[in-house]
Design a protein around this motif. Structure first.
Motif, PDB file in Angstrom:
ATOM      1  N   PHE A 176       0.835  -1.197   0.000  1.00 44.82           N
ATOM      2  CA  PHE A 176       0.000   0.000   0.000  1.00 44.82           C
ATOM      3  C   PHE A 176       0.874   1.252   0.000  1.00 44.82           C
ATOM      4  N   GLY A 177       1.928   1.257   0.837  1.00 42.02           N
ATOM      5  CA  GLY A 177       2.822   2.406   0.891  1.00 42.02           C
ATOM      6  C   GLY A 177       3.548   2.644  -0.417  1.00 42.02           C
ATOM      7  N   LYS A 178       3.938   1.557  -1.063  1.00 39.77           N
ATOM      8  CA  LYS A 178       4.651   1.668  -2.344  1.00 39.77           C
ATOM      9  C   LYS A 178       3.732   2.209  -3.434  1.00 39.77           C
ATOM     10  N   GLU A 179       2.488   1.767  -3.425  1.00 38.72           N
ATOM     11  CA  GLU A 179       1.543   2.193  -4.452  1.00 38.72           C
ATOM     12  C   GLU A 179       1.081   3.634  -4.267  1.00 38.72           C
ATOM     13  N   THR A 180       0.993   4.080  -3.021  1.00 39.28           N
ATOM     14  CA  THR A 180       0.449   5.417  -2.744  1.00 39.28           C
ATOM     15  C   THR A 180       1.505   6.449  -2.390  1.00 39.28           C
ATOM     16  N   GLY A 181       2.692   5.978  -1.981  1.00 42.72           N
ATOM     17  CA  GLY A 181       3.733   6.898  -1.521  1.00 42.72           C
ATOM     18  C   GLY A 181       3.504   7.402  -0.113  1.00 42.72           C
ATOM     19  N   LYS A 182       2.526   6.829   0.592  1.00 40.37           N
ATOM     20  CA  LYS A 182       2.212   7.285   1.949  1.00 40.37           C
ATOM     21  C   LYS A 182       3.036   6.527   2.997  1.00 40.37           C
ATOM     22  N   LYS A 183       3.384   7.247   4.070  1.00 33.06           N
ATOM     23  CA  LYS A 183       4.213   6.681   5.132  1.00 33.06           C
ATOM     24  C   LYS A 183       3.361   6.399   6.375  1.00 33.06           C
ATOM     25  N   PRO A 184       3.621   5.269   7.049  1.00 30.62           N
ATOM     26  CA  PRO A 184       2.736   4.829   8.130  1.00 30.62           C
ATOM     27  C   PRO A 184       3.000   5.470   9.484  1.00 30.62           C
ATOM     28  N   ILE A 185       1.924   5.586  10.246  1.00 25.93           N
ATOM     29  CA  ILE A 185       1.974   5.921  11.673  1.00 25.93           C
ATOM     30  C   ILE A 185       1.425   4.698  12.402  1.00 25.93           C
ATOM     31  N   ILE A 186       2.229   4.132  13.273  1.00 29.59           N
ATOM     32  CA  ILE A 186       1.945   2.818  13.856  1.00 29.59           C
ATOM     33  C   ILE A 186       1.803   2.925  15.375  1.00 29.59           C
ATOM     34  N   GLY A 187       0.883   2.143  15.949  1.00 35.24           N
ATOM     35  CA  GLY A 187       0.600   2.230  17.378  1.00 35.24           C
ATOM     36  C   GLY A 187       1.319   1.222  18.244  1.00 35.24           C
ATOM     37  N   THR A 188       2.573   0.908  17.934  1.00 34.72           N
ATOM     38  CA  THR A 188       3.325  -0.039  18.765  1.00 34.72           C
ATOM     39  C   THR A 188       3.993   0.674  19.939  1.00 34.72           C
ATOM     40  N   MET A 189       4.292  -0.097  20.990  1.00 31.07           N
ATOM     41  CA  MET A 189       4.938   0.451  22.186  1.00 31.07           C
ATOM     42  C   MET A 189       6.204  -0.341  22.494  1.00 31.07           C
ATOM     43  N   ALA A 190       7.180   0.330  23.072  1.00 34.13           N
ATOM     44  CA  ALA A 190       8.456  -0.312  23.382  1.00 34.13           C
ATOM     45  C   ALA A 190       8.279  -1.452  24.380  1.00 34.13           C
ATOM     46  N   GLU A 191       7.279  -1.344  25.246  1.00 30.00           N
ATOM     47  CA  GLU A 191       7.084  -2.385  26.253  1.00 30.00           C
ATOM     48  C   GLU A 191       6.455  -3.655  25.672  1.00 30.00           C
ATOM     49  N   ASP A 192       6.012  -3.600  24.413  1.00 31.84           N
ATOM     50  CA  ASP A 192       5.374  -4.767  23.796  1.00 31.84           C
ATOM     51  C   ASP A 192       6.328  -5.948  23.680  1.00 31.84           C
ATOM     52  N   ASP A 212      12.777   1.696   5.936  1.00 32.17           N
ATOM     53  CA  ASP A 212      11.320   1.589   5.968  1.00 32.17           C
ATOM     54  C   ASP A 212      10.805   2.649   6.949  1.00 32.17           C
ATOM     55  N   PRO A 213      10.649   3.896   6.511  1.00 34.87           N
ATOM     56  CA  PRO A 213      10.286   4.990   7.430  1.00 34.87           C
ATOM     57  C   PRO A 213       8.973   4.725   8.161  1.00 34.87           C
ATOM     58  N   GLN A 214       8.991   4.919   9.478  1.00 29.58           N
ATOM     59  CA  GLN A 214       7.800   4.700  10.290  1.00 29.58           C
ATOM     60  C   GLN A 214       7.745   5.726  11.414  1.00 29.58           C
ATOM     61  N   CYS A 215       6.536   6.108  11.756  1.00 32.71           N
ATOM     62  CA  CYS A 215       6.293   6.940  12.928  1.00 32.71           C
ATOM     63  C   CYS A 215       5.638   6.063  13.990  1.00 32.71           C
ATOM     64  N   LYS A 216       6.223   6.022  15.182  1.00 31.96           N
ATOM     65  CA  LYS A 216       5.686   5.204  16.278  1.00 31.96           C
ATOM     66  C   LYS A 216       5.522   6.090  17.511  1.00 31.96           C
ATOM     67  N   PRO A 217       4.507   6.965  17.495  1.00 38.21           N
ATOM     68  CA  PRO A 217       4.390   7.999  18.530  1.00 38.21           C
ATOM     69  C   PRO A 217       3.948   7.508  19.902  1.00 38.21           C
ATOM     70  N   LEU A 218       3.516   6.252  20.012  1.00 37.38           N
ATOM     71  CA  LEU A 218       3.109   5.698  21.312  1.00 37.38           C
ATOM     72  C   LEU A 218       4.216   4.868  21.948  1.00 37.38           C
ATOM     73  N   SER A 219       5.411   4.912  21.406  1.00 35.11           N
ATOM     74  CA  SER A 219       6.480   4.016  21.846  1.00 35.11           C
ATOM     75  C   SER A 219       6.752   4.075  23.345  1.00 35.11           C
ATOM     76  N   PHE A 220       6.625   5.231  23.948  1.00 36.32           N
ATOM     77  CA  PHE A 220       6.952   5.391  25.372  1.00 36.32           C
ATOM     78  C   PHE A 220       5.707   5.289  26.259  1.00 36.32           C
ATOM     79  N   TRP A 221       4.563   4.950  25.660  1.00 34.04           N
ATOM     80  CA  TRP A 221       3.350   4.718  26.439  1.00 34.04           C
ATOM     81  C   TRP A 221       3.395   3.319  27.046  1.00 34.04           C
ATOM     82  N   THR A 222       2.509   3.079  28.014  1.00 33.51           N
ATOM     83  CA  THR A 222       2.354   1.761  28.619  1.00 33.51           C
ATOM     84  C   THR A 222       0.907   1.295  28.445  1.00 33.51           C
ATOM     85  N   GLU A 223       0.679   0.045  28.734  1.00 32.45           N
ATOM     86  CA  GLU A 223      -0.674  -0.509  28.685  1.00 32.45           C
ATOM     87  C   GLU A 223      -1.628   0.295  29.562  1.00 32.45           C
ATOM     88  N   GLN A 224      -1.142   0.697  30.737  1.00 30.21           N
ATOM     89  CA  GLN A 224      -1.974   1.492  31.642  1.00 30.21           C
ATOM     90  C   GLN A 224      -2.343   2.835  31.035  1.00 30.21           C
TER      91      GLN A 224
END
Length: 316
Positions: A176-192, A212-224
């Motif tokens: 999808f990214g290759k076809e559209t040129g759009k870059k992802p924002i992903i909801g992963t966390m470092a504690e995962d 593979d450029p990615q934005c992971k803005p929740l990385s420092f969040w926790t489950e709580q």
């Protein structure tokens, strides 16, 4: 970034985390001229991510990968949102299991098993390491030796692989990214996982210059933090999680209130066996037998996961 940086950021109050995460999203959006999207699974983490992003950019696109492995409630919830693009993998999960192998133990364990089950002249030293724990120099390694319960899989009829996620989720999103040129924002966390933690320590939240450029803005969040955000904002989330409740836990210093869900802890792929051997009963498959009998029968019998669980010694 360092481990100490992560600990400090994880201890920030939720209000600060919200501001910093939205700042990362804005920087990502502006850097790519708005050609970005939210990787939206319908789970609680990506639900929080989508809400954070759309408070800043109401029209930002969400992309849902319809793998066929989601809880039906999760799929319905994800597709009920506005401006959600649905994509699909090129292979079915049954095809991936047949061609590659089962997700057994953990991603690390499955990768080690896959290597041992496919020995070559080039990987024979690695195979010996995984089988015996003996490194090239003759010293022993605890981190790269398969435990006895997994060693028996090497010469069994059950193939192991950690690649299912690559085929079912990552490949469609990359396409999808290759076809559209759009870059992802992903909801992963470092504690995962340790893998996600290591990656964040290397790149931070915005990996602008990565292959593979990615934005992971929740990385420092926790489950709580995720549960607290859902509870405070009152935004809708998928019904499979049940209610969010408080559980009081006494520590030596004070009375701590932790949040928990009365339903599923995590959703992800319904048929994934990673980590099931560590779960208390009722485990994910025992719960599925009651809540989703149709999917349970398909998983246990059609996909053959029941035989693999028997071999591991996990009840279902």
């Amino acid at each position: 970034m360092t481990n100490e940086d992560l600990k400090i950021m994880q201890a920030w109050p939720l209000e600060r985390k919200i501001r910093v995460s939205q700042s990362h999203i804005m920087k990502w959006y502006q850097h790519w001229g708005g050609r970005v999207y939210i990787s939206f699974s319908g789970g609680k983490d990506s639900t929080v991510l989508l809400d954070l992003a759309r408070r800043v950019y109401p029209d930002i696109e969400a992309v849902f990968c319809d793998t066929g492995l989601e809880y039906p409630e999760v799929r319905k919830f994800a597709l009920s949102h506005s401006n959600v693009t649905k994509i699909r993998p090129e292979k079915t999960f049954h095809e991936v299991l047949t061609e590659k192998g089962y997700p057994i133990g953990s991603k690390k364990i499955a990768r080690m098993l896959r290597t041992c089950q496919n020995p070559t002249d080039r990987n024979k030293v690695t195979v010996r390491l995984y089988r015996t724990g003996i490194k090239r120099d003759g010293t022993r390694s605890k981190n790269f030796k398969l435990a006895k319960r997994w060693l028996k899989f090497i010469d069994s009829d059950y193939r192991a692989s950690e690649e299912c996620c690559d085929y079912m989720k990552k490949a469609p999103l990359k396409r999808f990214g290759k076809e559209t040129g759009k870059k992802p924002i992903i909801g992963t966390m470092a504690e995962d996982s340790s893998f996600r933690k290591i990656n964040w320590l290397k790149t931070g939240c915005n990996a602008f210059s990565a292959d593979d450029p990615q934005c992971k803005p929740l990385s420092f969040w926790t489950e709580q933090d995720i549960l607290r955000y859902l509870k405070i904002t009152g935004i809708p989330y998928c019904s499979v999680y049940g209610e969010i409740r408080e559980q009081q836990q006494e520590t030596m210093q004070f009375l701590q209130k932790n949040l928990y869900t009365t339903g599923c802890d995590h959703t992800g792929c319904m048929f994934c066996m990673f980590g099931v051997h560590l779960e208390n009963e009722p485990n994910r498959f025992q719960r599925m037998r009651i809540t989703h009998p149709k999917q349970y029968d398909y998983c246990i019998n059609k996909l053959g996961c029941g035989a693999v669980l028997d071999y591991i010694g996990v009840p279902y």
